[in-house]
Design a protein around this motif. Sequence first.
Motif, PDB file in Angstrom:
ATOM      1  N   ILE A   1       0.840  -1.210   0.000  1.00  0.00           N
ATOM      2  CA  ILE A   1       0.000   0.000   0.000  1.00  0.00           C
ATOM      3  C   ILE A   1       0.870   1.253   0.000  1.00  0.00           C
ATOM      4  N   VAL A   2       1.938   1.259   0.816  1.00  0.00           N
ATOM      5  CA  VAL A   2       2.835   2.426   0.881  1.00  0.00           C
ATOM      6  C   VAL A   2       3.509   2.661  -0.462  1.00  0.00           C
ATOM      7  N   ILE A   3       4.004   1.597  -1.092  1.00  0.00           N
ATOM      8  CA  ILE A   3       4.690   1.726  -2.384  1.00  0.00           C
ATOM      9  C   ILE A   3       3.739   2.250  -3.454  1.00  0.00           C
ATOM     10  N   VAL A   4       2.531   1.718  -3.490  1.00  0.00           N
ATOM     11  CA  VAL A   4       1.548   2.186  -4.484  1.00  0.00           C
ATOM     12  C   VAL A   4       1.204   3.646  -4.241  1.00  0.00           C
ATOM     13  N   GLY A   5       1.040   4.025  -2.961  1.00  0.00           N
ATOM     14  CA  GLY A   5       0.742   5.425  -2.629  1.00  0.00           C
ATOM     15  C   GLY A   5       1.846   6.363  -3.074  1.00  0.00           C
ATOM     16  N   LEU A   6       3.107   5.982  -2.829  1.00  0.00           N
ATOM     17  CA  LEU A   6       4.237   6.815  -3.257  1.00  0.00           C
ATOM     18  C   LEU A   6       4.310   6.919  -4.773  1.00  0.00           C
ATOM     19  N   ALA A   7       4.057   5.826  -5.466  1.00  0.00           N
ATOM     20  CA  ALA A   7       4.088   5.856  -6.934  1.00  0.00           C
ATOM     21  C   ALA A   7       3.018   6.787  -7.491  1.00  0.00           C
ATOM     22  N   VAL A   8       1.831   6.761  -6.907  1.00  0.00           N
ATOM     23  CA  VAL A   8       0.751   7.654  -7.358  1.00  0.00           C
ATOM     24  C   VAL A   8       1.109   9.106  -7.092  1.00  0.00           C
ATOM     25  N   LYS A   9       1.696   9.375  -5.924  1.00  0.00           N
ATOM     26  CA  LYS A   9       2.072  10.754  -5.575  1.00  0.00           C
ATOM     27  C   LYS A   9       3.132  11.288  -6.524  1.00  0.00           C
ATOM     28  N   ILE A  10       4.143  10.483  -6.837  1.00  0.00           N
ATOM     29  CA  ILE A  10       5.199  10.899  -7.770  1.00  0.00           C
ATOM     30  C   ILE A  10       4.611  11.156  -9.147  1.00  0.00           C
ATOM     31  N   ARG A  11       3.706  10.329  -9.562  1.00  0.00           N
ATOM     32  CA  ARG A  11       3.060  10.495 -10.881  1.00  0.00           C
ATOM     33  C   ARG A  11       2.290  11.805 -10.947  1.00  0.00           C
ATOM     34  N   LYS A  12       1.584  12.135  -9.863  1.00  0.00           N
ATOM     35  CA  LYS A  12       0.829  13.395  -9.831  1.00  0.00           C
ATOM     36  C   LYS A  12       1.764  14.599  -9.886  1.00  0.00           C
ATOM     37  N   LEU A  13       2.884  14.523  -9.174  1.00  0.00           N
ATOM     38  CA  LEU A  13       3.847  15.629  -9.189  1.00  0.00           C
ATOM     39  C   LEU A  13       4.420  15.845 -10.587  1.00  0.00           C
ATOM     40  N   GLN A  14       4.744  14.752 -11.278  1.00  0.00           N
ATOM     41  CA  GLN A  14       5.288  14.868 -12.631  1.00  0.00           C
ATOM     42  C   GLN A  14       4.251  15.444 -13.589  1.00  0.00           C
ATOM     43  N   THR A  15       3.020  15.024 -13.480  1.00  0.00           N
ATOM     44  CA  THR A  15       1.941  15.529 -14.341  1.00  0.00           C
ATOM     45  C   THR A  15       1.694  17.009 -14.075  1.00  0.00           C
ATOM     46  N   GLY A  16       1.719  17.428 -12.803  1.00  0.00           N
ATOM     47  CA  GLY A  16       1.509  18.836 -12.456  1.00  0.00           C
ATOM     48  C   GLY A  16       2.600  19.730 -13.000  1.00  0.00           C
ATOM     49  N   THR A  17       3.855  19.303 -12.992  1.00  0.00           N
ATOM     50  CA  THR A  17       4.967  20.098 -13.519  1.00  0.00           C
ATOM     51  C   THR A  17       4.822  20.292 -15.021  1.00  0.00           C
ATOM     52  N   ARG A  18       4.416  19.273 -15.716  1.00  0.00           N
ATOM     53  CA  ARG A  18       4.237  19.395 -17.172  1.00  0.00           C
ATOM     54  C   ARG A  18       3.098  20.343 -17.516  1.00  0.00           C
ATOM     55  N   ASN A  19       2.035  20.349 -16.736  1.00  0.00           N
ATOM     56  CA  ASN A  19       0.893  21.215 -17.019  1.00  0.00           C
ATOM     57  C   ASN A  19       1.215  22.681 -16.783  1.00  0.00           C
ATOM     58  N   ASN A  20       2.134  22.991 -15.875  1.00  0.00           N
ATOM     59  CA  ASN A  20       2.493  24.389 -15.586  1.00  0.00           C
ATOM     60  C   ASN A  20       3.318  25.022 -16.704  1.00  0.00           C
ATOM     61  N   ARG A  21       3.944  24.226 -17.529  1.00  0.00           N
ATOM     62  CA  ARG A  21       4.729  24.732 -18.646  1.00  0.00           C
ATOM     63  C   ARG A  21       4.009  24.452 -19.943  1.00  0.00           C
TER      64      ARG A  21
END
Length: 202
Positions: free
Chosen positions: A150-170
């Motif tokens: 559960i912890v690993i899946v949660g971290l993977a989802v969080k990292i994915r959201k951060l990467q998607t958010g950075t791309r949308n800002n540019r």
Amino acid sequence: MRSFSLIKAFLLCCVSVSGSESQTVQVQPGEEINLLCPNISTTPTQTDWLRLVNRTKSSCVSSLYESDGSPSFCHGFQNGEYEMSSNVSTVFLKIKHVDLSDSGLYFCGFYIKKHTVIAKVIELSVQDESDRRINLITVILGSLTVLLTIVIVGLAVKIRKLQTGTRNNRGPDHLNYAALSFQTRRSRTPEVETRVSYTACR
């Protein structure tokens, strides 16, 4: 359940098994257990408890004639740890302090019309302490595995959201514009005015 069927088939050659019930009972070492058997006899008769260990070694446990009679215990079961009693509806075998050696198949039989009729088969399973520890360790390791997943899946989802958010800002055409405006002094010639305007981008 399969072992009960095999035992019943084996016993058909020497005893009668008519409508007998089978049951599995699990206990911890040191506990007290009461094995119950339905009284299928309508007249006073001899009732026996038998035991089969490892599906090969059979032994007599105890016998009782009539419900108000005194039970007779077979060799190896005369240590006071076993009690046999009966009433109109049920025959009892009490084991006071169960240990691993008490594990096995227990048969309750009635001597009816020159045949021993098995009324009930009970598989008594005494759990070993080492088995309990192994089961506890298995449960703990399983719980830790689920938690870490559960912890690993949660971290993977969080990292994915951060990467998607950075791309949308540019945006792809993210450009900065600057406007420069220059004005020259008026010349002596009235009516003439020069303006220069530059636009720079980067």
